[in-house]
Design a protein around this motif. Structure first.
Motif, mmCIF file in Angstrom:
data_model
loop_
_atom_site.group_PDB
_atom_site.id
_atom_site.type_symbol
_atom_site.label_atom_id
_atom_site.label_comp_id
_atom_site.label_asym_id
_atom_site.label_seq_id
_atom_site.Cartn_x
_atom_site.Cartn_y
_atom_site.Cartn_z
ATOM 1 N N LEU A 36 0.824 -1.273 -0.141
ATOM 2 C CA LEU A 36 0.048 -0.073 -0.087
ATOM 3 C C LEU A 36 0.826 1.382 -0.005
ATOM 4 O O LEU A 36 0.572 2.406 -0.911
ATOM 5 N N ALA A 37 1.897 1.265 0.997
ATOM 6 C CA ALA A 37 2.767 2.479 0.700
ATOM 7 C C ALA A 37 3.445 2.653 -0.459
ATOM 8 O O ALA A 37 3.434 3.956 -1.180
ATOM 9 N N GLY A 38 3.855 1.594 -1.294
ATOM 10 C CA GLY A 38 4.491 1.398 -2.334
ATOM 11 C C GLY A 38 3.405 2.055 -3.488
ATOM 12 O O GLY A 38 3.686 2.956 -4.406
ATOM 13 N N ALA A 39 2.207 1.656 -3.307
ATOM 14 C CA ALA A 39 1.142 2.082 -4.459
ATOM 15 C C ALA A 39 0.956 3.567 -4.110
ATOM 16 O O ALA A 39 0.621 3.974 -5.135
ATOM 17 N N ARG A 40 0.908 4.126 -2.938
ATOM 18 C CA ARG A 40 0.346 5.272 -2.816
ATOM 19 C C ARG A 40 1.471 6.339 -3.362
ATOM 20 O O ARG A 40 1.187 7.341 -4.034
ATOM 21 N N ASP A 41 2.696 5.785 -3.226
ATOM 22 C CA ASP A 41 4.099 6.655 -3.606
ATOM 23 C C ASP A 41 3.939 6.485 -5.101
ATOM 24 O O ASP A 41 3.943 7.544 -5.653
ATOM 25 N N GLU A 42 3.566 5.395 -5.811
ATOM 26 C CA GLU A 42 3.831 5.411 -7.262
ATOM 27 C C GLU A 42 2.366 6.051 -7.816
ATOM 28 O O GLU A 42 2.464 6.605 -8.712
ATOM 29 N N ALA A 43 1.313 6.192 -7.139
ATOM 30 C CA ALA A 43 0.095 6.849 -7.700
ATOM 31 C C ALA A 43 0.611 8.314 -7.934
ATOM 32 O O ALA A 43 -0.441 8.682 -8.809
ATOM 33 N N ALA A 44 1.368 8.914 -7.424
ATOM 34 C CA ALA A 44 1.590 10.226 -7.665
ATOM 35 C C ALA A 44 2.172 10.514 -8.946
ATOM 36 O O ALA A 44 2.280 11.556 -9.546
ATOM 37 N N ARG A 45 3.014 9.144 -9.554
ATOM 38 C CA ARG A 45 3.364 9.319 -10.797
ATOM 39 C C ARG A 45 2.835 8.692 -11.772
ATOM 40 O O ARG A 45 2.609 9.148 -13.128
ATOM 41 N N ASP A 46 2.089 7.570 -11.715
ATOM 42 C CA ASP A 46 1.344 6.589 -12.573
ATOM 43 C C ASP A 46 0.124 5.743 -11.614
ATOM 44 O O ASP A 46 0.678 4.780 -11.132
ATOM 45 N N VAL A 47 -0.978 6.377 -11.640
ATOM 46 C CA VAL A 47 -1.981 5.476 -11.240
ATOM 47 C C VAL A 47 -2.234 4.022 -11.539
ATOM 48 O O VAL A 47 -2.397 3.027 -10.543
ATOM 49 N N ARG A 48 -2.131 3.751 -12.889
ATOM 50 C CA ARG A 48 -2.145 2.692 -13.508
ATOM 51 C C ARG A 48 -1.119 1.422 -12.922
ATOM 52 O O ARG A 48 -1.471 0.333 -12.331
ATOM 53 N N SER A 49 -0.052 2.018 -12.862
ATOM 54 C CA SER A 49 1.094 0.990 -12.292
ATOM 55 C C SER A 49 1.020 0.860 -10.675
ATOM 56 O O SER A 49 1.061 -0.186 -10.201
ATOM 57 N N ALA A 50 0.451 1.856 -10.082
ATOM 58 C CA ALA A 50 -0.051 1.928 -8.477
ATOM 59 C C ALA A 50 -0.926 0.797 -8.350
ATOM 60 O O ALA A 50 -1.030 0.047 -7.462
ATOM 61 N N VAL A 51 -2.223 0.890 -9.256
ATOM 62 C CA VAL A 51 -3.299 0.009 -8.983
ATOM 63 C C VAL A 51 -2.684 -1.560 -9.359
ATOM 64 O O VAL A 51 -3.159 -2.444 -8.850
ATOM 65 N N ALA A 52 -1.905 -1.584 -10.401
ATOM 66 C CA ALA A 52 -1.178 -2.907 -10.631
ATOM 67 C C ALA A 52 -0.593 -3.674 -9.794
ATOM 68 O O ALA A 52 -0.562 -4.680 -9.283
ATOM 69 N N MET A 53 0.268 -2.664 -8.953
ATOM 70 C CA MET A 53 1.108 -3.148 -7.749
ATOM 71 C C MET A 53 0.057 -3.936 -6.784
ATOM 72 O O MET A 53 0.631 -4.649 -6.261
ATOM 73 N N LEU A 54 -1.142 -3.245 -6.539
ATOM 74 C CA LEU A 54 -1.810 -3.722 -5.412
ATOM 75 C C LEU A 54 -2.466 -5.186 -5.981
ATOM 76 O O LEU A 54 -2.861 -6.070 -5.181
ATOM 77 N N ASP A 55 -2.576 -5.583 -7.256
ATOM 78 C CA ASP A 55 -2.752 -7.019 -7.676
ATOM 79 C C ASP A 55 -1.951 -7.988 -7.006
ATOM 80 O O ASP A 55 -2.283 -9.121 -7.133
ATOM 81 N N ARG A 56 -0.623 -7.607 -6.910
ATOM 82 C CA ARG A 56 0.454 -8.456 -6.309
ATOM 83 C C ARG A 56 -0.191 -9.123 -4.993
ATOM 84 O O ARG A 56 0.150 -10.379 -4.632
ATOM 85 N N TYR A 57 -0.815 -8.441 -4.318
ATOM 86 C CA TYR A 57 -1.226 -8.917 -3.106
ATOM 87 C C TYR A 57 -2.210 -10.310 -3.315
ATOM 88 O O TYR A 57 -2.055 -11.362 -2.643
#
Length: 144
Positions: free
Chosen positions: A87-108
């Motif tokens: 979640l911390a990584g996704a929230r950090d990534e969302a500032a740059r790329d929301v799609r990438s942040a959402v994909a990061m949470l798919d890993r869970y």
């Protein structure tokens, strides 16, 4: 998290706030032949606290994998720590790329298909896409 032999050196460094030193100590432990989940967990924890989220996520995933065989760590503690780092990584990534942040949470769901935070991960994906109000938005309405 205490292992079989008491608190690890990396863990003591984390408690002192020496995150980079803790990462180095855990890496040394791993490279020295400790193939259990604890040094991976310690390094992942230190990486998350140092805001090195990609490294933290990778190490938490490895710790989860290793712990399935070794069963040294509480799986619920691992689950929570892993979700927190994702979640911390996704929230950090969302500032740059929301799609990438959402994909990061798919890993869970891929890593922990029976995990305790499946619904949380889906809700955070919606929040990051702007489809669900953030928790902070909800708290403003409480006193209204």
């Amino acid at each position: 998290m205490a292992g079989r032999y008491g608190m690890s050196f990396a863990k003591s460094l984390i408690e002192k706030g020496d995150y980079e030193e803790a990462i180095a100590a855990a890496t040394e432990d791993i490279e020295g032949g400790n193939h259990g989940p604890e040094p991976l967990f310690d390094r992942a924890t230190a990486c998350e606290l140092a805001e090195r989220y990609a490294d933290a996520v990778r190490d938490f995933e490895a710790a989860i994998d290793t712990n399935r065989a070794e069963k040294e760590l509480d799986p619920f503690v691992l689950d929570d720590a892993y979700f927190s780092a994702l979640l911390a990584g996704a929230r950090d990534e969302a500032a740059r790329d929301v799609r990438s942040a959402v994909a990061m949470l798919d890993r869970y769901a891929t890593t922990l298909p029976e995990g305790a935070h499946l619904a949380d991960a889906r809700d955070w994906q919606k929040r990051l896409r702007g489809e669900l109000p953030s928790l902070l938005d909800k708290t403003r309405d409480i006193g209204a």
